[in-house]
Design a protein around this motif. Structure first.
Motif, PDB file in Angstrom:
ATOM      1  N   GLY A 152       1.675  12.911 -18.229  1.00  0.00           N
ATOM      2  CA  GLY A 152       1.021  13.834 -18.890  1.00  0.00           C
ATOM      3  C   GLY A 152      -0.438  13.717 -18.102  1.00  0.00           C
ATOM      4  N   GLY A 153      -1.010  15.179 -18.067  1.00  0.00           N
ATOM      5  CA  GLY A 153      -2.404  15.200 -17.400  1.00  0.00           C
ATOM      6  C   GLY A 153      -3.384  15.402 -18.419  1.00  0.00           C
ATOM      7  N   GLY A 154      -4.703  15.165 -17.583  1.00  0.00           N
ATOM      8  CA  GLY A 154      -5.871  15.435 -18.673  1.00  0.00           C
ATOM      9  C   GLY A 154      -6.246  16.836 -18.944  1.00  0.00           C
ATOM     10  N   SER A 155      -7.718  16.954 -19.244  1.00  0.00           N
ATOM     11  CA  SER A 155      -7.982  18.179 -19.657  1.00  0.00           C
ATOM     12  C   SER A 155      -7.669  19.378 -18.446  1.00  0.00           C
ATOM     13  N   THR A 156      -7.966  19.115 -17.523  1.00  0.00           N
ATOM     14  CA  THR A 156      -7.791  19.945 -16.310  1.00  0.00           C
ATOM     15  C   THR A 156      -6.464  20.427 -15.931  1.00  0.00           C
ATOM     16  N   ASP A 157      -5.501  19.687 -16.576  1.00  0.00           N
ATOM     17  CA  ASP A 157      -4.197  20.041 -16.427  1.00  0.00           C
ATOM     18  C   ASP A 157      -3.234  20.205 -17.503  1.00  0.00           C
ATOM     19  N   CYS A 158      -3.272  19.530 -18.532  1.00  0.00           N
ATOM     20  CA  CYS A 158      -2.452  19.723 -19.766  1.00  0.00           C
ATOM     21  C   CYS A 158      -0.912  19.983 -19.414  1.00  0.00           C
ATOM     22  N   HIS A 159      -0.492  19.472 -18.584  1.00  0.00           N
ATOM     23  CA  HIS A 159       0.944  19.537 -18.514  1.00  0.00           C
ATOM     24  C   HIS A 159       1.615  18.344 -18.624  1.00  0.00           C
ATOM     25  N   ILE A 160       2.926  18.227 -19.255  1.00  0.00           N
ATOM     26  CA  ILE A 160       3.943  17.280 -19.413  1.00  0.00           C
ATOM     27  C   ILE A 160       5.030  17.364 -18.200  1.00  0.00           C
ATOM     28  N   ARG A 161       5.168  16.316 -17.388  1.00  0.00           N
ATOM     29  CA  ARG A 161       6.201  16.511 -16.469  1.00  0.00           C
ATOM     30  C   ARG A 161       7.235  15.340 -16.762  1.00  0.00           C
ATOM     31  N   VAL A 162       8.507  15.729 -16.432  1.00  0.00           N
ATOM     32  CA  VAL A 162       9.535  14.818 -16.534  1.00  0.00           C
ATOM     33  C   VAL A 162      10.056  14.676 -14.911  1.00  0.00           C
ATOM     34  N   TRP A 163      10.078  13.179 -14.445  1.00  0.00           N
ATOM     35  CA  TRP A 163      10.454  12.984 -13.476  1.00  0.00           C
ATOM     36  C   TRP A 163      11.646  12.185 -13.215  1.00  0.00           C
ATOM     37  N   ASN A 164      12.685  12.477 -12.155  1.00  0.00           N
ATOM     38  CA  ASN A 164      13.761  11.618 -11.736  1.00  0.00           C
ATOM     39  C   ASN A 164      13.269  10.867 -10.633  1.00  0.00           C
ATOM     40  N   VAL A 165      13.155   9.493 -11.186  1.00  0.00           N
ATOM     41  CA  VAL A 165      12.533   8.374 -10.180  1.00  0.00           C
ATOM     42  C   VAL A 165      13.587   8.199  -8.989  1.00  0.00           C
ATOM     43  N   THR A 166      14.993   8.326  -9.373  1.00  0.00           N
ATOM     44  CA  THR A 166      16.130   8.083  -7.923  1.00  0.00           C
ATOM     45  C   THR A 166      15.767   9.247  -6.913  1.00  0.00           C
ATOM     46  N   SER A 167      15.904  10.345  -7.511  1.00  0.00           N
ATOM     47  CA  SER A 167      15.808  11.494  -6.664  1.00  0.00           C
ATOM     48  C   SER A 167      14.226  12.056  -6.121  1.00  0.00           C
ATOM     49  N   GLY A 168      13.374  11.661  -7.095  1.00  0.00           N
ATOM     50  CA  GLY A 168      11.915  12.056  -6.728  1.00  0.00           C
ATOM     51  C   GLY A 168      11.779  13.478  -7.315  1.00  0.00           C
ATOM     52  N   ALA A 169      12.679  14.176  -7.777  1.00  0.00           N
ATOM     53  CA  ALA A 169      12.421  15.520  -8.381  1.00  0.00           C
ATOM     54  C   ALA A 169      11.878  15.700  -9.589  1.00  0.00           C
ATOM     55  N   CYS A 170      11.189  16.845  -9.908  1.00  0.00           N
ATOM     56  CA  CYS A 170      10.596  17.006 -11.133  1.00  0.00           C
ATOM     57  C   CYS A 170      11.440  17.867 -11.870  1.00  0.00           C
ATOM     58  N   SER A 201       0.670  -1.209   0.122  1.00  0.00           N
ATOM     59  CA  SER A 201      -0.134  -0.007   0.007  1.00  0.00           C
ATOM     60  C   SER A 201       0.913   1.327   0.002  1.00  0.00           C
ATOM     61  N   THR A 202       2.243   0.941   0.142  1.00  0.00           N
ATOM     62  CA  THR A 202       2.952   2.273   0.233  1.00  0.00           C
ATOM     63  C   THR A 202       3.931   2.242  -1.149  1.00  0.00           C
ATOM     64  N   PRO A 203       3.951   3.124  -2.117  1.00  0.00           N
ATOM     65  CA  PRO A 203       4.569   3.154  -3.157  1.00  0.00           C
ATOM     66  C   PRO A 203       6.066   3.721  -2.658  1.00  0.00           C
ATOM     67  N   VAL A 204       7.127   3.631  -3.678  1.00  0.00           N
ATOM     68  CA  VAL A 204       8.397   4.128  -3.548  1.00  0.00           C
ATOM     69  C   VAL A 204       8.274   5.669  -3.671  1.00  0.00           C
ATOM     70  N   ARG A 205       7.579   6.197  -4.702  1.00  0.00           N
ATOM     71  CA  ARG A 205       7.508   7.467  -4.962  1.00  0.00           C
ATOM     72  C   ARG A 205       5.772   7.587  -5.176  1.00  0.00           C
ATOM     73  N   SER A 206       5.282   8.906  -4.804  1.00  0.00           N
ATOM     74  CA  SER A 206       3.893   9.197  -5.264  1.00  0.00           C
ATOM     75  C   SER A 206       4.010  10.814  -5.268  1.00  0.00           C
ATOM     76  N   TRP A 207       3.519  11.146  -6.370  1.00  0.00           N
ATOM     77  CA  TRP A 207       3.536  12.664  -6.959  1.00  0.00           C
ATOM     78  C   TRP A 207       2.135  13.114  -7.211  1.00  0.00           C
ATOM     79  N   ASP A 208       1.747  14.224  -6.544  1.00  0.00           N
ATOM     80  CA  ASP A 208       0.395  14.453  -7.074  1.00  0.00           C
ATOM     81  C   ASP A 208       0.532  16.203  -7.623  1.00  0.00           C
ATOM     82  N   LEU A 209       1.436  16.534  -8.314  1.00  0.00           N
ATOM     83  CA  LEU A 209       1.502  17.827  -8.839  1.00  0.00           C
ATOM     84  C   LEU A 209       0.497  18.112 -10.122  1.00  0.00           C
TER      85      LEU A 209
END
Length: 498
Positions: A376-394, A347-355
């Motif tokens: 990529g987000g849907g119609s209320t977001d429209c953003h493409i985000r690139v993540w570093n899974v190792t550091s957790g940074a956007c 029930s606990t992921p390694v990373r979880s992002w809600d941006l």
């Protein structure tokens, strides 16, 4: 102010305290004397005292000009180059920096700060500045050759000078019909395997299209007319395909025999996303749960991942098989570790992002950087985000002004491809990692639902709610850089599609 001091020093050095007695007559003095003689009615052959400072060698013809040598450039004949303020300041600093005392106690942080300031103000590191600098080392002299200049000026041109402009066609290479495609943002209805076979789900049926031969195969149709296919996913070897359905089942099919090997029931809602990791098949459903299926054993359901509160519409294993990325209608992206052995729940992921501010269906792992994920987000977001899974940074974020329905990385040119719904209905190509737009491919009349890439990474397929599949040949490699085997395979594929 440093340039003014340098100019004064140069002026004082070149200033003459006494006139030169044996110097030739200046050109303006000769012209003045000639004009005076003409006005007074004198001929050029007569002797005239022109000036006290102008001395002439006896016997020399008046009015005859002597050609000045470069060593006697004085007065108006001297060339003074014009330099701007920045060049003068740079020259003054380079002349005086070696004579300045150096502080032995200067810390590494201070040096880094000075370097950063120099890069920001001057555009280069001032400590490494040079007046002249070769972009490459001159070629070595061949045997028996003693001319260094010939070796220097006979260098081959650099690859940058040979670089050709890439042309991306704005029209699709081919258009296929996809009647009765279900217009649902959360479904995944298109996939392309390593054997060059494309699978598409049309309502309650699945069809296969062999891109090498152009043959179409009807694989299956669900028994109930009200049921429909909600997701597709090819295994890594391309021999098997998993089919998620609206009646909560996951079917496993042998493509060569066109036979259903098994139907795995463990979900309580429709299965709208799937992804393979060797013999482990992961599936996400509308209940928000993710199930791991070991297809080798009878008791297939081995793990349950509980991290989403709503439908799991995006699911992708990383290329190295270490992480599973999931996106849901709850606007979150979760990263799950690989399950080595055992059974149970996580029930606990390694990373979880809600941006993201909209549903996350579009997920893509970078093939050449296994710890980089794009979402990529849907119609209320429209953003493409690139993540570093190792550091957790956007690492970066881009507002596309349109619903993002699918993402793919194109390894041939190291670019990112995005599919969009409302209101662009287009396929966009972005340079990675700068995310600058390379091309905008338009042609669909309704929102794009899914993307798939050919096994040679040269063509992308987009399926849209306008009931068409369009093939875009946008990433074809330079023929001179491809091996002969790949060249012949590419030619066969091109002939079959066209």
């Amino acid at each position: 102010m440093a340039q003014f001091g340098l100019e004064n020093d140069i002026s004082n050095t070149l200033k003459l305290d006494v006139p030169i007695t044996n110097a030739p007559i200046a050109r303006w003095q000769r012209k003045a004397s000639s004009s005076n003689m003409s006005m007074n009615g004198l001929s050029p052959g007569k002797s005239v005292n022109v000036s006290q400072n102008s001395s002439k060698t006896p016997g020399r013809t008046p009015g005859r000009m002597r050609k000045a040598t470069p060593t006697r450039m004085i007065g108006g004949d001297r060339f003074i180059p014009v330099r701007n303020t920045k060049q003068m300041e740079m020259a003054s600093f380079l002349l005086t920096k070696d004579n300045q005392p150096k502080d032995a106690n200067t810390s590494a942080a201070a040096l880094e700060q000075q370097k950063a300031l120099s890069m920001a103000l001057n555009g280069c590191n001032i400590e490494e500045a040079r007046i002249l600098q070769f972009s490459a080392k001159p070629a070595a002299l061949p045997d028996g050759q003693h001319s260094a200049l010939k070796a220097l000026y006979n260098q081959t041109v650099t690859p940058m000078s040979n670089k050709k402009t890439r042309c991306i066609s704005s029209t699709p290479d081919r258009i296929l019909d996809a009647p009765q495609i279900k217009n649902d943002f959360y479904l995944n209805l298109l996939d392309w395997n390593c054997k060059n076979t494309m699978a598409v789900a049309l309502h309650n049926s699945v069809y296969l299209w062999d891109a090498s031969k152009g043959n179409i195969t009807h694989l299956m149709t669900m028994e109930q007319e009200t049921d429909y296919v909600s997701s597709l996913s090819w295994s890594k070897d391309g021999s098997y395909i998993s089919i998620g359905t609206s009646d909560c089942a996951v079917q496993l099919w042998d493509v060569e025999q066109e036979k259903c090997l098994r139907s795995m029931a463990s979900h309580s809602a429709r299965v709208c996303s799937m992804s393979w990791n060797q013999h482990i098949l992961s599936s996400g459903s509308r209940s928000g749960q993710i199930h791991h299926h070991d297809v080798r054993v009878a008791d297939h359901h081995i793990f349950t991942l509980k991290g989403h509160s709503q439908e799991v519409c995006g699911l992708k294993w990383s290329p190295d098989g270490r992480y599973l990325a999931s996106g849901g209608n709850d606007n979150t992206v979760c990263i799950w570790p690989r399950v080595s052995q055992g059974r149970g729940e996580v029930s606990t992921p390694v990373r979880s992002w809600d941006l993201h501010k909209g549903a996350v269906k579009a997920l893509a792992w970078c093939p050449w950087q296994s710890n980089i994920l794009a979402s990529g987000g849907g119609s209320t977001d429209c953003h493409i985000r690139v993540w570093n899974v190792t550091s957790g940074a956007c690492l970066s974020s881009l507002d596309t002004q349109s619903q993002v329905t699918a993402l793919l990385f194109a390894p041939n040119y190291k670019e990112l491809v995005s599919a969009h719904g409302y209101a662009d209905n287009s396929v966009m190509i972005w340079k990675y990692p700068s995310l600058t737009k390379v091309a905008d491919l338009r042609g669909h009349e309704d929102r794009i639902l899914n993307l798939a890439m050919s096994p040679d990474f040269s063509t992308i397929a987009s399926v849209a709610a306008d009931e068409t599949i369009r093939l875009w040949r946008s990433f074809e490699e330079d023929p001179s850089k491809k091996p002969k085997e790949a060249r012949s395979l590419r030619t066969a594929l091109c002939q079959s599609i066209r």
